[in-house]
Design an enzyme around this catalytic site. Sequence first.
Site, PDB file in Angstrom:
ATOM      1  CB  ILE A 239      32.138 -17.559  -7.301  1.00  0.00           C
ATOM      2  CG1 ILE A 239      32.619 -16.717  -8.486  1.00  0.00           C
ATOM      3  CG2 ILE A 239      33.314 -17.914  -6.399  1.00  0.00           C
ATOM      4  CD1 ILE A 239      33.619 -17.401  -9.407  1.00  0.00           C
ATOM      5  CG  HIS A 240      28.657 -23.036  -8.069  1.00  0.00           C
ATOM      6  ND1 HIS A 240      27.390 -22.752  -8.523  1.00  0.00           N
ATOM      7  CD2 HIS A 240      29.353 -23.449  -9.161  1.00  0.00           C
ATOM      8  CE1 HIS A 240      27.313 -22.991  -9.812  1.00  0.00           C
ATOM      9  NE2 HIS A 240      28.492 -23.409 -10.231  1.00  0.00           N
ATOM     10  CG  ASP A 241      32.145 -24.584  -3.689  1.00  0.00           C
ATOM     11  OD1 ASP A 241      30.974 -24.986  -3.767  1.00  0.00           O
ATOM     12  OD2 ASP A 241      33.109 -25.217  -4.144  1.00  0.00           O
TER      13      ASP A 241
END
Length: 317
Positions: A239-241
């Site tokens: 869930i990079h962002d």
Amino acid sequence: MKKIPVIMDCDPGHDDAIALVLALSSEKLKVLGVTSCSGNQTIEKTTYNARRILELLGKREVPVARGRSCPLLNDGRTAAGAHGETGLDGPVLPEPVAPLREETAVEFMAKLLEESEEKVTLVPTGPLTNIGTLILSYPHLLPKIERICMMGGSVVSGCSDKGASEFNILVDAYAADIVFTSGIPITMMGLDVTNFSTIGYGEEKEAFRNSGHVGKFVAELVDFFGRLFQMIGWPGAPIHDACAVAWLIKPEIFESRDLHVEIDLNGENTYASTVADFHGLSGKAPNATVCLKSDQKQFVELLLDACKSYEREGAVR
């Protein structure tokens, strides 16, 4: 509690959507507005997606402004392979009701900065086109920016066809160079930490699905976005962002170092890579707080509580 005023600049995008879920639920953040950029999909699609996400979350009062349709100098690209034809393939989202702002994203950000009585934190989770344009167009407003807390880059390994670069930086490396040489404090949330800030495919994902309508939305995002990572044996969907938002809310989740980071604009195989001076050999002062590790369990707990908070809000209403 005094809230941190933020502007979310994003290219939704599955993980951008979860970043918005987290930001708009937090009692520590005050989201002044959302601006769109091209990246995960075209500017038309990412702008539409941002508005649909706000509608789903019951946050249609948060204004949305459309960003530039292409990078500053080079040709644009999208990540349809990861995010699908719409940029948010998977969940069914409502049609947006609230209209777009008449100003461009950059004009809107400038207006918010001018009107704010306190410094504002910019949270870009896509290519840095809008932020670079803001810096060039309104240099007198730079003192009004508290920090740029961004998702992008990697100081160890990249994930693009250039090998050493990360997608957000690769899409507009020249804008990234403007940001990293601006003198504005930067928190860089790169692949070094975001690749391991995951929601697992089993019990973790199902905990979201069973936590209410927003948690179900997040689980459906992970259903689609996580499919490629699951195929290559990744332990969960990264869930990079949302990491950029999580740092503002609960920075103790992350381990970081202050480093000098430059954008490579010349390398054949290293173009757009974020080159960090780990050993201080350049003699240049650090220009970024670079996050390197995260506590995955605490990260998931923060996201899950954010989803549940929307159900608590509904109960109050």
